[in-house]
Write an enzyme that holds these catalytic residues in place. Structure first.
Site, mmCIF file in Angstrom:
data_model
loop_
_atom_site.group_PDB
_atom_site.id
_atom_site.type_symbol
_atom_site.label_atom_id
_atom_site.label_comp_id
_atom_site.label_asym_id
_atom_site.label_seq_id
_atom_site.Cartn_x
_atom_site.Cartn_y
_atom_site.Cartn_z
ATOM 1 N N LYS A 43 29.136 -85.029 44.822
ATOM 2 C CA LYS A 43 30.011 -84.249 45.518
ATOM 3 C C LYS A 43 30.998 -83.507 44.881
ATOM 4 O O LYS A 43 31.480 -82.290 45.160
ATOM 5 C CB LYS A 43 30.655 -84.953 46.639
ATOM 6 C CG LYS A 43 29.768 -85.256 47.892
ATOM 7 C CD LYS A 43 29.547 -84.197 48.601
ATOM 8 C CE LYS A 43 28.779 -84.612 49.879
ATOM 9 N NZ LYS A 43 28.541 -83.355 51.054
HETATM 10 C C1 PLP Z 1 27.512 -90.995 49.995
HETATM 11 C C2 PLP Z 1 26.726 -89.664 50.498
HETATM 12 N N1 PLP Z 1 25.527 -89.848 50.700
HETATM 13 C C3 PLP Z 1 25.143 -88.474 51.149
HETATM 14 C C4 PLP Z 1 25.563 -87.377 51.263
HETATM 15 C C5 PLP Z 1 24.783 -86.193 51.915
HETATM 16 O O1 PLP Z 1 24.912 -84.998 51.201
HETATM 17 P P1 PLP Z 1 24.850 -83.624 51.759
HETATM 18 O O2 PLP Z 1 26.233 -83.591 52.416
HETATM 19 O O3 PLP Z 1 24.760 -82.850 50.573
HETATM 20 O O4 PLP Z 1 23.894 -83.523 52.774
HETATM 21 C C6 PLP Z 1 26.922 -87.237 51.261
HETATM 22 C C7 PLP Z 1 27.718 -86.319 52.019
HETATM 23 O O5 PLP Z 1 28.933 -86.190 52.281
HETATM 24 C C8 PLP Z 1 27.756 -88.677 50.963
HETATM 25 O O6 PLP Z 1 29.080 -88.587 50.685
#
Ligand code: PLP
Length: 455
Positions: A43
């Site tokens: 992120k």
């Molecule tokens: C630990 C974790 N895994 C997966 C995701 C999913 O990613 P995306 O928001 O890019 O779909 C997030 C997003 O908040 C996350 O914090």
């Protein structure tokens, strides 16, 4: 290489081959380990891009405040960007998120407001609504809104996708990632599909989320929505960052399967990753088992680091309390005790017994160690090899009482202690003791544990 600030170190995370969990799968499985980013998650990439795009658009001005609803990782990325660029940060979080995530955000100077999880996104108490309200009330504030801010997927289109293409020399046939806001999957898949028309993308969803059904039927089915535990993926809304046209398939993964796989990634591959990484790998391997051919190569995106889940999936008690413990092959002391017949009688000696009689008893019963009892209590123990050394030193002790040569008692363990716990307590010399439901004392040796594991 010298960097001007920590945010310049974001990106260029490694691709690592799976060596064990891919057993039985044709083709190769690589994972992109995003915890190498400075905020320990992927992120960081989109957080900095949202901030920089807002600066360019004049939405975020010097001295401003960044306000975001976040499951923690975006907050970390925004906090790092805020520190590097001089902005204050306020984050709203759902109360199901790990305590570690909240503490981590506070550690980097952010203000955190915890909101209830099980309310609809429109509810004024939801973490989406609270973030929006703060944005309206606080002057010179910027609400990135990671769900609908298209800088999110663009960050992955500009960095994650090209890194994977570069590091695989274009030799990639499948890409898999969890879908939350959708930014990482949509941006990376879009880039990779522009390079290779045949690339297949697999989105990982949770039970309790709307994505899979929406992709397959076009219906936003509210009946699909119910509370689940996995953090970061799955949604009860359709964020603008989910581009369904570049996601070929969705696979749903349960909280339990994800938790178990997360622990296996750490223990079997040395990848100490977060819970949604377990979801991504479990779902991706399920797809790969059926669909990958020799020569295919799948890359799975692993979003974050295990430290954020020490109180959850990496905590044995938490796993047991949720019925997630994966120890199918590992029983407990209770199973060993129950496997003994009703006539089981612990072989014991008394403190006042002669040592030579104790030795005769141990020979007769073929036991190498024996508890010493007095008034119904275990007060000590004898083990054959220690006893032998003592007798060699001083043969006369054979005729003396056990109480003069005995060692400390074996330790008692709880009846429901699992075999992995037992095996860590039983050492070469000493067995452990346990009381069954009828308060009878049993001895459990290394041999008993081995026999139970292989039963
Ligand atoms: C630990 C974790 N895994 C997966 C995701 C999913 O990613 P995306 O928001 O890019 O779909 C997030 C997003 O908040 C996350 O914090």
């Amino acid at each position: 290489m010298i960097y001007n600030s920590i945010i310049e170190t974001i990106g260029n995370t490694p691709l690592v081959r799976l060596n064990k969990l891919n057993k039985g799968i044709a083709g190769e499985i690589l994972v992109k380990v995003e915890y190498f980013n400075p905020g320990n998650s992927m992120k960081d990439r989109m957080a900095v891009k949202m901030v920089e795009d807002a600066e360019k658009a004049g939405i975020l001005k010097p001295g401003g405040t960044i306000i975001e609803g976040t499951s923690g990782n975006t907050g970390m990325g925004l906090a790092l960007a805020g520190i590097a660029k001089g902005y204050k940060c306020i984050f709203t979080m759902a109360d199901k998120q790990s305590k570690e995530k909240i503490d981590i955000l506070k550690a980097v100077g952010a203000e955190v407001i915890v909101c209830p999880t099980n309310v609809s996104p429109e509810d004024p108490r939801s973490y989406y609504a609270v973030a929006r309200k703060l944005n309206e009330e606080i002057p010179n504030s910027f609400y990135p809104n990671q769900y609908d801010n298209l800088s999110n997927w663009k960050a992955h289109y500009e960095t994650t996708g090209p890194e994977i293409w570069r590091d695989t020399d274009g030799e990639i046939t499948h890409f898999a990632a969890g879908v939350g806001t959708g930014g990482s999957m949509s941006g990376t898949a879009r880039y990779l599909k522009e390079q290779s028309e045949t690339l297949v993308s697999v989105g990982i969803d949770t039970y309790g989320s709307v994505f899979k059904k929406y992709k397959e039927t076009g219906e936003f089915d509210e009946n699909e929505i119910y509370p689940y535990l996995t953090e970061g993926i799955g949604e009860d809304i359709l964020p603008r960052n989910v581009d369904f046209s570049v996601i070929d398939h969705f696979i749903k993964v349960t909280d339990k399967d994800a938790a178990v796989m997360t622990r296996r990634l750490s223990r079997e591959e040395g990848l100490f990753v977060g819970w949604s990484c377990g979801s991504a790998v479990h779902g991706a391997l399920e797809y790969a088992r059926e669909n990958l051919k020799q020569g295919d190569r799948m890359v799975i995106l692993l979003p974050d680091h295990g430290t954020r889940y020490l109180g959850k999936v990496y905590n044995d008690d938490w796993m047991r309390n949720h019925g997630f413990m994966e120890n199918k092959t590992f029983g407990s002391a209770r199973e060993i005790v129950n496997s003994r017949n009703a006539a089981y009688q612990l072989v014991v000696v008394r403190k006042s017994d002669k040592v030579k009689d104790a030795i005769a008893l141990m020979n007769e019963k073929s036991v190498s160690q024996i508890p010493v009892m007095e008034d119904g209590q275990v007060v000590g123990s004898l083990t054959d090899n220690k006893l032998l050394l003592k007798i060699i030193e001083n043969p006369e002790i054979k005729d003396g009482p056990v109480g003069e040569v005995m060692e400390d008692s074996m330790h008692f363990v709880a009846l429901d202690s699992t075999l992995d716990v037992l095996s860590s307590m039983v050492d070469k010399e000493k067995a452990v003791l346990v009381r069954d439901d009828m308060h009878r004392v049993h001895i459990i040796t290394k041999h008993d544990i081995l026999a139970a594991i292989t039963r």
